[in-house]
Design a protein around this motif. Structure first.
Motif, PDB file in Angstrom:
ATOM      1  N   ARG A 287       0.549   9.246   2.738  1.00  0.00           N
ATOM      2  CA  ARG A 287       2.098   9.714   2.795  1.00  0.00           C
ATOM      3  C   ARG A 287       2.902   8.333   2.844  1.00  0.00           C
ATOM      4  O   ARG A 287       4.103   8.578   2.819  1.00  0.00           O
ATOM      5  N   ASP A 288       2.423   7.307   3.673  1.00  0.00           N
ATOM      6  CA  ASP A 288       2.967   6.163   3.353  1.00  0.00           C
ATOM      7  C   ASP A 288       2.576   5.038   2.665  1.00  0.00           C
ATOM      8  O   ASP A 288       2.714   3.833   2.907  1.00  0.00           O
ATOM      9  N   ASN A 289       1.875   5.349   1.638  1.00  0.00           N
ATOM     10  CA  ASN A 289       1.283   4.503   0.661  1.00  0.00           C
ATOM     11  C   ASN A 289       2.066   4.558  -0.902  1.00  0.00           C
ATOM     12  O   ASN A 289       1.745   5.889  -1.353  1.00  0.00           O
ATOM     13  N   ASP A 290       2.718   3.684  -1.400  1.00  0.00           N
ATOM     14  CA  ASP A 290       3.609   4.059  -2.357  1.00  0.00           C
ATOM     15  C   ASP A 290       2.673   4.160  -3.519  1.00  0.00           C
ATOM     16  O   ASP A 290       3.040   5.011  -4.697  1.00  0.00           O
ATOM     17  N   PHE A 291       1.138   3.613  -3.678  1.00  0.00           N
ATOM     18  CA  PHE A 291       0.513   3.618  -4.811  1.00  0.00           C
ATOM     19  C   PHE A 291      -0.334   5.083  -5.075  1.00  0.00           C
ATOM     20  O   PHE A 291      -0.200   5.773  -5.905  1.00  0.00           O
ATOM     21  N   TYR A 292      -0.532   5.675  -3.786  1.00  0.00           N
ATOM     22  CA  TYR A 292      -1.150   6.959  -3.620  1.00  0.00           C
ATOM     23  C   TYR A 292       0.069   7.961  -4.045  1.00  0.00           C
ATOM     24  O   TYR A 292      -0.049   9.026  -4.606  1.00  0.00           O
ATOM     25  N   LEU A 293       1.281   7.780  -3.457  1.00  0.00           N
ATOM     26  CA  LEU A 293       2.394   8.525  -3.637  1.00  0.00           C
ATOM     27  C   LEU A 293       2.557   8.814  -5.274  1.00  0.00           C
ATOM     28  O   LEU A 293       2.895   9.877  -5.728  1.00  0.00           O
ATOM     29  N   ASN A 294       2.774   7.596  -5.933  1.00  0.00           N
ATOM     30  CA  ASN A 294       2.911   7.878  -7.260  1.00  0.00           C
ATOM     31  C   ASN A 294       1.876   8.356  -7.923  1.00  0.00           C
ATOM     32  O   ASN A 294       2.101   9.021  -8.917  1.00  0.00           O
TER      33      ASN A 294
END
Length: 300
Positions: A287-294
């Protein structure tokens, strides 16, 4: 031959978590598009619902509940609300019958005021009113804010009070072509709706905080050429290894319970047999990782 003039209106549905925005969307469209649970922040992204009545096409934009964000996911959810306010021809903000306005609600009201777009309020859950006169008091309080052109009392769960609301929103529609086929009720891909159905079962069956740390991706969605059946592979992502064990449960019992309930809903939604396989993986603090969120479809 007289060709009827068509018109459309995009309506942003906003409000704090758990006020019933998704229930109202489902009631207005007449289909289960947005998942509904009693837990806050169930809706994470914008959900589009489409209702065509005669010459008018209503496009409802359901949004996450406004709240003080504690993660990058939360920040993106709040940004989704702000962006949707700019996309709507009109805004519909939902409230509950009782309680003081939260700081997030007050901020949202000021954003609506600054947008200069037609704005309306709906007091949902009127079936929870202790006294009938309490509704009039709530309407008066919201009227005094000077933001909303009209305040409605509705009960999304019982589909009450929807006609006056639709009639008023019809007045905001602009002449022009319909943006979607008249028989459409959403623009969301089937894979997205399936993933949301699985996530709904996670929310309903797991303890309060755990489901908010899960994400669901459909890895495979394929119709069998020789049989009336769809093979669906789903991956459930957790933030911690201990959470993975809770999702799977003793002997796989919890995962089987979640998958069985989700499969039943998928079969009803898709109108065919479904072979649903669910897998669980760990992505630390996604939830705090831009790569995973994208990667999980939450956009920038």
């Amino acid at each position: 031959m007289n060709i009827p003039e068509t018109k459309s209106v995009f309506v942003a549905i906003v409000g704090r978590p758990n006020v019933g925005k998704s229930s109202l969307l489902n009631a207005l469209v007449g289909e289960k598009l947005a998942i509904v649970t009693s837990k806050p922040q169930t809706t994470r992204t914008r959900v589009t619902g489409i209702l065509t009545r005669g010459a008018t096409q209503f496009v409802f934009l359901d949004t996450p509940g406004v709240h003080p964000p504690r993660t990058k996911l939360g920040q993106r959810m709040v940004k989704t609300v702000e962006d949707t306010l700019g996309d709507g021809d009109a805004t519909l903000m939902l409230f509950e019958p009782y309680g003081e306005l939260t700081e997030s609600e007050q901020k949202l009201i000021e954003q609506i005021r600054a947008s200069h777009r037609p704005a309306y309020a709906a007091i949902n859950k009127t079936d929870f009113l202790k006294k009938s006169e309490d509704l009039a008091l709530r309407i008066e309080m919201l009227d005094k804010l000077g933001v909303f052109r009209q305040v409605f009392g509705v009960c999304a769960a019982k589909k009450e009070g929807l006609e006056p609301l639709l009639d008023t929103l019809d007045g905001c529609a602009a002449l022009g072509p319909h943006y979607f086929p008249d028989d459409s009720y959403t623009d969301l891909p089937e894979k997205v709706l399936v993933a949301e159905l699985v996530r709904e079962k996670l929310l309903l069956n797991l303890r309060d905080e755990l489901p908010h740390g899960t994400a669901v991706l459909v890895e495979k969605f394929k119709e069998r050429p020789d049989k009336d059946i769809i093979d669906i592979d789903v991956t459930i992502y957790c933030e911690k290894k201990s959470h993975k064990g809770m999702v799977i449960g003793k002997g796989g019992a919890m995962l089987k319970k979640i998958a069985t309930a989700a499969r039943c809903d998928c079969e009803e939604f898709l109108g065919t047999k479904v072979n649903l396989q669910c897998w669980v993986k760990v992505k630390d603090d996604w939830r705090d990782n831009d790569f995973y969120l994208n990667n999980f479809g939450f956009g920038r």
